[in-house]
Design a protein around this motif. Structure first.
Motif, PDB file in Angstrom:
ATOM      1  N   PHE A  56      -5.834 -33.564 -52.328  1.00 50.86           N
ATOM      2  CA  PHE A  56      -4.546 -32.866 -52.312  1.00 50.86           C
ATOM      3  C   PHE A  56      -3.609 -33.492 -51.294  1.00 50.86           C
ATOM      4  CE2 PHE A  56      -6.767 -30.801 -48.851  1.00 50.86           C
ATOM      5  CZ  PHE A  56      -5.794 -30.358 -47.973  1.00 50.86           C
ATOM      6  N   LEU A  57      -2.314 -33.322 -51.556  1.00 50.20           N
ATOM      7  CA  LEU A  57      -1.274 -33.656 -50.597  1.00 50.20           C
ATOM      8  C   LEU A  57      -0.867 -32.375 -49.900  1.00 50.20           C
ATOM      9  CD1 LEU A  57       1.055 -35.991 -52.721  1.00 50.20           C
ATOM     10  CD2 LEU A  57      -0.941 -36.625 -51.341  1.00 50.20           C
ATOM     11  N   SER A  58      -0.394 -32.489 -48.675  1.00 53.73           N
ATOM     12  CA  SER A  58       0.004 -31.298 -47.928  1.00 53.73           C
ATOM     13  C   SER A  58       1.408 -31.479 -47.359  1.00 53.73           C
ATOM     14  CB  SER A  58      -1.002 -31.045 -46.803  1.00 53.73           C
ATOM     15  OG  SER A  58      -0.705 -29.828 -46.137  1.00 53.73           O
ATOM     16  N   ASN A  59       2.355 -30.671 -47.833  1.00 52.53           N
ATOM     17  CA  ASN A  59       3.703 -30.704 -47.273  1.00 52.53           C
ATOM     18  C   ASN A  59       3.675 -30.136 -45.852  1.00 52.53           C
ATOM     19  OD1 ASN A  59       4.543 -31.624 -49.772  1.00 52.53           O
ATOM     20  ND2 ASN A  59       5.294 -29.623 -50.457  1.00 52.53           N
ATOM     21  N   LYS A  60       4.397 -30.770 -44.945  1.00 54.91           N
ATOM     22  CA  LYS A  60       4.422 -30.308 -43.562  1.00 54.91           C
ATOM     23  C   LYS A  60       5.167 -28.975 -43.427  1.00 54.91           C
ATOM     24  CE  LYS A  60       4.025 -34.893 -41.484  1.00 54.91           C
ATOM     25  NZ  LYS A  60       4.668 -35.913 -40.616  1.00 54.91           N
ATOM     26  N   GLU A  61       6.113 -28.752 -44.334  1.00 53.59           N
ATOM     27  CA  GLU A  61       6.836 -27.488 -44.376  1.00 53.59           C
ATOM     28  C   GLU A  61       7.027 -27.079 -45.820  1.00 53.59           C
ATOM     29  OE1 GLU A  61      10.789 -27.849 -42.854  1.00 53.59           O
ATOM     30  OE2 GLU A  61      11.038 -29.886 -43.611  1.00 53.59           O
ATOM     31  N   ASN A  62       7.389 -25.829 -46.038  1.00 55.33           N
ATOM     32  CA  ASN A  62       7.567 -25.323 -47.393  1.00 55.33           C
ATOM     33  C   ASN A  62       8.813 -25.939 -48.008  1.00 55.33           C
ATOM     34  OD1 ASN A  62       8.726 -22.868 -49.275  1.00 55.33           O
ATOM     35  ND2 ASN A  62       6.519 -23.065 -49.363  1.00 55.33           N
ATOM     36  N   LEU A  63       8.625 -26.782 -49.018  1.00 55.17           N
ATOM     37  CA  LEU A  63       9.732 -27.524 -49.624  1.00 55.17           C
ATOM     38  C   LEU A  63      10.167 -26.963 -50.964  1.00 55.17           C
ATOM     39  CD1 LEU A  63       8.518 -31.169 -48.879  1.00 55.17           C
ATOM     40  CD2 LEU A  63      10.139 -29.795 -47.561  1.00 55.17           C
ATOM     41  N   GLY A  64       9.320 -26.169 -51.582  1.00 57.08           N
ATOM     42  CA  GLY A  64       9.661 -25.611 -52.881  1.00 57.08           C
ATOM     43  C   GLY A  64       8.980 -26.333 -54.033  1.00 57.08           C
ATOM     44  N   TYR A  65       9.081 -25.719 -55.183  1.00 54.38           N
ATOM     45  CA  TYR A  65       8.399 -26.180 -56.403  1.00 54.38           C
ATOM     46  C   TYR A  65       8.811 -27.599 -56.796  1.00 54.38           C
ATOM     47  CZ  TYR A  65       7.112 -26.087 -61.405  1.00 54.38           C
ATOM     48  OH  TYR A  65       6.587 -26.368 -62.643  1.00 54.38           O
ATOM     49  N   GLU A  66      10.114 -27.835 -56.836  1.00 55.96           N
ATOM     50  CA  GLU A  66      10.609 -29.125 -57.328  1.00 55.96           C
ATOM     51  C   GLU A  66      10.195 -30.272 -56.413  1.00 55.96           C
ATOM     52  OE1 GLU A  66      13.451 -25.869 -58.640  1.00 55.96           O
ATOM     53  OE2 GLU A  66      12.503 -26.462 -56.761  1.00 55.96           O
ATOM     54  N   SER A  67      10.392 -30.114 -55.111  1.00 54.29           N
ATOM     55  CA  SER A  67      10.036 -31.176 -54.169  1.00 54.29           C
ATOM     56  C   SER A  67       8.531 -31.438 -54.161  1.00 54.29           C
ATOM     57  CB  SER A  67      10.512 -30.817 -52.760  1.00 54.29           C
ATOM     58  OG  SER A  67      11.916 -30.846 -52.688  1.00 54.29           O
ATOM     59  N   SER A  68       7.745 -30.384 -54.316  1.00 60.76           N
ATOM     60  CA  SER A  68       6.293 -30.555 -54.370  1.00 60.76           C
ATOM     61  C   SER A  68       5.890 -31.402 -55.574  1.00 60.76           C
ATOM     62  CB  SER A  68       5.604 -29.192 -54.419  1.00 60.76           C
ATOM     63  OG  SER A  68       5.817 -28.469 -53.229  1.00 60.76           O
ATOM     64  N   LEU A  69       6.485 -31.102 -56.716  1.00 67.16           N
ATOM     65  CA  LEU A  69       6.198 -31.902 -57.906  1.00 67.16           C
ATOM     66  C   LEU A  69       6.608 -33.353 -57.703  1.00 67.16           C
ATOM     67  CD1 LEU A  69       7.121 -29.678 -60.996  1.00 67.16           C
ATOM     68  CD2 LEU A  69       4.885 -30.611 -60.423  1.00 67.16           C
ATOM     69  N   LYS A  70       7.804 -33.561 -57.170  1.00 70.14           N
ATOM     70  CA  LYS A  70       8.288 -34.936 -56.981  1.00 70.14           C
ATOM     71  C   LYS A  70       7.428 -35.700 -55.979  1.00 70.14           C
ATOM     72  CE  LYS A  70      12.699 -33.798 -56.426  1.00 70.14           C
ATOM     73  NZ  LYS A  70      14.157 -34.005 -56.201  1.00 70.14           N
ATOM     74  N   ASN A  71       6.943 -35.029 -54.946  1.00 73.86           N
ATOM     75  CA  ASN A  71       6.020 -35.675 -54.011  1.00 73.86           C
ATOM     76  C   ASN A  71       4.753 -36.122 -54.729  1.00 73.86           C
ATOM     77  OD1 ASN A  71       7.765 -35.341 -51.882  1.00 73.86           O
ATOM     78  ND2 ASN A  71       6.699 -33.594 -50.979  1.00 73.86           N
ATOM     79  N   GLY A  72       4.275 -35.260 -55.616  1.00 74.67           N
ATOM     80  CA  GLY A  72       3.095 -35.598 -56.412  1.00 74.67           C
ATOM     81  C   GLY A  72       3.361 -36.765 -57.349  1.00 74.67           C
ATOM     82  N   PHE A  73       4.505 -36.731 -58.020  1.00 68.81           N
ATOM     83  CA  PHE A  73       4.866 -37.830 -58.928  1.00 68.81           C
ATOM     84  C   PHE A  73       4.906 -39.162 -58.171  1.00 68.81           C
ATOM     85  CE2 PHE A  73       7.675 -34.748 -61.620  1.00 68.81           C
ATOM     86  CZ  PHE A  73       6.531 -34.181 -62.151  1.00 68.81           C
ATOM     87  N   ASN A  74       5.587 -39.167 -57.032  1.00 66.75           N
ATOM     88  CA  ASN A  74       5.747 -40.403 -56.273  1.00 66.75           C
ATOM     89  C   ASN A  74       4.405 -40.952 -55.781  1.00 66.75           C
ATOM     90  OD1 ASN A  74       8.557 -40.674 -56.515  1.00 66.75           O
ATOM     91  ND2 ASN A  74       8.919 -39.227 -54.854  1.00 66.75           N
ATOM     92  N   TYR A  75       3.505 -40.047 -55.433  1.00 71.84           N
ATOM     93  CA  TYR A  75       2.165 -40.479 -55.016  1.00 71.84           C
ATOM     94  C   TYR A  75       1.456 -41.172 -56.190  1.00 71.84           C
ATOM     95  CZ  TYR A  75      -2.539 -40.433 -53.082  1.00 71.84           C
ATOM     96  OH  TYR A  75      -3.785 -40.813 -52.622  1.00 71.84           O
ATOM     97  N   VAL A  76       1.539 -40.558 -57.361  1.00 70.79           N
ATOM     98  CA  VAL A  76       0.896 -41.142 -58.546  1.00 70.79           C
ATOM     99  C   VAL A  76       1.521 -42.491 -58.886  1.00 70.79           C
ATOM    100  CG1 VAL A  76       0.474 -40.853 -61.023  1.00 70.79           C
ATOM    101  CG2 VAL A  76       0.188 -38.905 -59.477  1.00 70.79           C
ATOM    102  N   PHE A  77       2.849 -42.577 -58.808  1.00 70.08           N
ATOM    103  CA  PHE A  77       3.526 -43.854 -59.086  1.00 70.08           C
ATOM    104  C   PHE A  77       2.987 -44.973 -58.189  1.00 70.08           C
ATOM    105  CE2 PHE A  77       7.622 -41.307 -60.199  1.00 70.08           C
ATOM    106  CZ  PHE A  77       7.122 -41.028 -61.463  1.00 70.08           C
ATOM    107  N   LYS A  78       2.779 -44.654 -56.923  1.00 71.71           N
ATOM    108  CA  LYS A  78       2.403 -45.666 -55.932  1.00 71.71           C
ATOM    109  C   LYS A  78       0.902 -45.941 -55.891  1.00 71.71           C
ATOM    110  CE  LYS A  78       6.282 -44.536 -52.887  1.00 71.71           C
ATOM    111  NZ  LYS A  78       6.680 -43.918 -51.582  1.00 71.71           N
ATOM    112  N   LYS A  79       0.097 -44.891 -56.079  1.00 68.98           N
ATOM    113  CA  LYS A  79      -1.340 -45.013 -55.806  1.00 68.98           C
ATOM    114  C   LYS A  79      -2.219 -45.064 -57.057  1.00 68.98           C
ATOM    115  CE  LYS A  79      -0.837 -44.625 -51.266  1.00 68.98           C
ATOM    116  NZ  LYS A  79      -1.201 -45.703 -50.317  1.00 68.98           N
TER     117      LYS A  79
END
Length: 221
Positions: A56-79
């Motif tokens: 799992f990824l862990s946001n340092k602060e509560n960013l919301g649904y959309e930002s959480s998804l985009k963080n996940g997408f970007n991780y998948v794109f890169k890794k």
């Protein structure tokens, strides 16, 4: 004609879902490689994920649904270079992961770019209105559904055009204008026992009304 498990990444945004996250993960891993994005949960969600050694990824602060998804997408794109498709799935257990096979079958058979799991039952009047508008204007069903599958190369092109306030509906509209192929299949909804985490009734309806306005007067990027 289903997607191979090693070709699909399943991004699950999560906030205070300690009661459901383990079951959601266990079911989802049967269909693909699962990445949970914890949005600074204050319950035992992270402890459960750590204890079970779940990625799992862990946001340092509560960013919301959309930002959480985009963080996940970007991780998948890169890794996760070998994956070719990215699915989204909510962490509350309302949308069952077994329908990912139904969505993937539709995507492959019709050579689509995005498939949306259209919920048979909607909880709010505002959601039903949004669904009607999208059907009439875009021939797209249930754009705010939490279960979708994207071709990764398509999602990579459109994800940066999303805001952090529209449940990623803006990228669906952008994909429509870019003439990517979008369709949907019906999925059942399992009713959750406790309160949803996306916001209270007022704030969620306000957000959906904002999406309705945006969908009627979209900005063509």
């Amino acid at each position: 004609c289903y997607l191979r498990k090693d070709k699909i990444a399943i991004v699950v945004p999560c906030f205070n879902e300690s009661k459901t996250i383990l079951k959601v993960y266990q079911n989802a891993k049967n269909f693909g490689k699962v990445l949970i994005v914890d949005d600074a949960s204050t319950d035992e969600t992270r402890e459960i994920l750590k204890r079970k050694k779940i990625k799992f990824l862990s946001n340092k602060e509560n960013l919301g649904y959309e930002s959480s998804l985009k963080n996940g997408f970007n991780y998948v794109f890169k890794k996760w270079k070998k994956t070719k498709y990215i699915a989204t799935l909510d962490a509350d257990g309302e949308l069952l992961s077994k329908y990912l096979n139904k969505l993937s079958k539709k995507l492959i058979r019709e050579n689509l770019d995005i498939v949306i799991g259209s919920r048979k039952k909607l909880n709010r009047v505002s959601e039903r209105i949004l669904k009607i508008i999208f059907n009439i204007k875009y021939n797209i069903d249930d754009p705010i559904s939490g279960i979708k599958i994207y071709r990764k190369k398509v999602l990579k092109k459109i994800t940066n055009f999303s805001s952090n306030s529209l449940f990623l509906v803006d990228i669906i509209i952008f994909a429509y204008f870019e003439k990517f192929l979008i369709s949907s299949v019906e999925v059942d909804v399992k009713k959750r026992r406790d309160k949803p985490r996306v916001g209270n009734i007022f704030s969620t309806n306000l957000k959906i009304l904002k999406i309705i306005y945006y969908s009627m007067f979209p900005k063509k990027i």
